[in-house]
Scaffold this motif. Structure first.
Motif, PDB file in Angstrom:
ATOM      1  N   UNK A 309      36.520 -64.093-112.153  1.00  0.00           N
ATOM      2  CA  UNK A 309      35.222 -64.053-112.909  1.00  0.00           C
ATOM      3  C   UNK A 309      35.548 -64.336-114.538  1.00  0.00           C
ATOM      4  N   UNK A 310      34.089 -64.674-115.037  1.00  0.00           N
ATOM      5  CA  UNK A 310      34.168 -65.144-116.465  1.00  0.00           C
ATOM      6  C   UNK A 310      35.162 -64.107-117.479  1.00  0.00           C
ATOM      7  N   UNK A 311      34.622 -62.745-117.226  1.00  0.00           N
ATOM      8  CA  UNK A 311      35.235 -61.902-118.010  1.00  0.00           C
ATOM      9  C   UNK A 311      36.617 -61.504-117.729  1.00  0.00           C
ATOM     10  N   UNK A 312      37.362 -61.761-116.550  1.00  0.00           N
ATOM     11  CA  UNK A 312      38.574 -61.642-116.378  1.00  0.00           C
ATOM     12  C   UNK A 312      39.309 -62.712-116.897  1.00  0.00           C
ATOM     13  N   UNK A 313      38.766 -64.124-116.845  1.00  0.00           N
ATOM     14  CA  UNK A 313      39.296 -65.217-117.450  1.00  0.00           C
ATOM     15  C   UNK A 313      39.254 -65.070-118.974  1.00  0.00           C
ATOM     16  N   UNK A 314      38.366 -64.429-119.391  1.00  0.00           N
ATOM     17  CA  UNK A 314      38.224 -64.314-121.113  1.00  0.00           C
ATOM     18  C   UNK A 314      39.408 -63.313-121.355  1.00  0.00           C
ATOM     19  N   UNK A 315      39.396 -62.045-120.504  1.00  0.00           N
ATOM     20  CA  UNK A 315      40.171 -61.429-120.886  1.00  0.00           C
ATOM     21  C   UNK A 315      42.036 -61.969-120.887  1.00  0.00           C
TER      22      UNK A 315
END
Length: 371
Positions: A309-315
């Motif tokens: 998900x987007x937050x996982x990718x950002x992290x």
């Protein structure tokens, strides 16, 4: 310059497009997707978009970067465009100088010329490209080819040189002899690599450097260290400027991201075992019976792709940026399905708070004299 970015991204964010052709799609579909991706990159505040040279790979439609870049330039206004990269040993330096001088004339101040020293294909295809038997000489001659290309771009061969009367047109010489106005710009040269050779050469020449983390992750930190240690200030840069290619795919549903990444991994498996083809669909990958050795390859390859998900990718991107200390990340979102690829860049932009419609103001710059 570090920190001079939209939103809350810790580094400059850019795009690497491989013009992936998925099963059930055509090269024309892939190239139309590239145009749409360029529009997304421009409106969402990504800094640049690069396309990479590949040959004899049915699943990759980017065999002619200069042609694709001319098309993308016609569909954008301010996005930096470039090669990530052109494989210089495959070409005569004058040809590349003419191609990218033409691109610079079409899109002034927006063109990057990223150069690699690998063939970007197998030996037989490289022989067909170069029409020579001395394939081993291509990489070995890279510094000489680079120097020749640079002189063609700057039109500054010394008097008496065998190429002194040859001019790459369009270029700085055009119109000068007839009292015309010389072009103030030329393409910005980058060196690309997946080992220490190009890192050290880029540092010694004071050029920006981009490392292929997306397929050589174990060498990233040592190569970047070598680049920084080797760096000498130049007219182009007063300090090192490094980027890395990063494979990342974001989706609202993490399972969809996993399915797409596994499909691309199956395509990579086939490529590495001499069976290149279109990128398989997620359904084909789910039905495929992997051997233990194939499972190991797919697992290793998938682990190097930041996905979820987007937050996982950002992290994952934030962690990688902190670990490598790079100035820029050039993101490639490999997937079978064009809509998934495009949506991934939108979701990453959202995760970093990038603008919905980026204006000319605030477009990040590398600093010093580099563009």
């Amino acid at each position: 310059m570090r920190g001079a970015v939209h939103g809350t991204a810790p580094v400059v964010l850019s795009v690497l497009d491989l013009a992936t052709v998925g099963a059930g799609y055509t090269a024309a579909d892939a190239l139309r997707t590239s145009v749409e991706l360029a529009r997304i990159a421009e409106t969402r505040g990504y800094h640049r978009m690069w396309v990479a040279e590949h040959h004899s790979m049915p699943g990759v439609a980017s065999s002619s970067p200069a042609v694709i870049l001319a098309h993308l330039a016609a569909h954008t206004r301010r996005l930096r465009l470039g090669s990530g990269g052109v494989m210089l040993p495959n070409h005569a330096p004058l040809v590349i100088a003419e191609q990218f001088g033409t691109l610079e004339a079409l899109a002034p101040g927006r063109i990057d010329l990223g150069l690699g020293r690998a063939p970007g294909t197998d030996g037989a295809t490289a022989a067909a490209l170069r029409r020579t038997e001395g394939l081993h000489e291509g990489a070995d001659d890279f510094p000489q080819q680079l120097a020749e290309l640079t002189r063609f771009l700057d039109d500054d061969f010394p008097p008496g040189h065998r190429f002194a009367r040859i001019h790459a047109v369009p270029g700085p010489v055009q119109g000068s002899a007839a009292g015309g106005v010389q072009s103030p710009d030329r393409p910005s040269i980058w060196l690309l690599g997946s080992s220490g050779f190009s890192a050290q050469l880029a540092g010694a020449l004071g050029l920006p450097f981009s490392f292929a983390h997306h397929f050589s992750g174990r060498n990233t930190v040592p190569a970047l260290a070598l680049y920084r240690e080797s760096f000498r200030p130049s007219e182009v840069l007063d300090r090192p400027y490094a980027s890395i290619g990063v494979s990342a795919l974001a989706a609202e549903d993490p399972e969809e991201a996993r399915r797409q990444v596994k499909a691309v991994a199956l395509g990579m498996l086939r490529l590495r075992t001499g069976r290149p083809g279109l990128t398989p669909s997620p359904e084909e990958a789910a039905a495929y019976s992997f051997s233990p050795m194939e499972e190991e390859f797919v697992g290793s390859w998938t682990n190097d792709v930041i996905h979820g998900d987007p937050q996982t990718v950002r992290a994952g991107l934030d962690e990688l940026a902190a670990r490598t200390g790079v100035d820029e990340m050039v993101i490639t979102a490999s997937a079978h399905t064009p809509a998934v690829r495009l949506r991934s860049y939108e979701l990453v932009a959202d995760a970093y708070g990038l603008p919905k419609d980026a204006g000319v103001e605030g477009i990040p710059q590398e600093g010093a004299a580099a563009r």
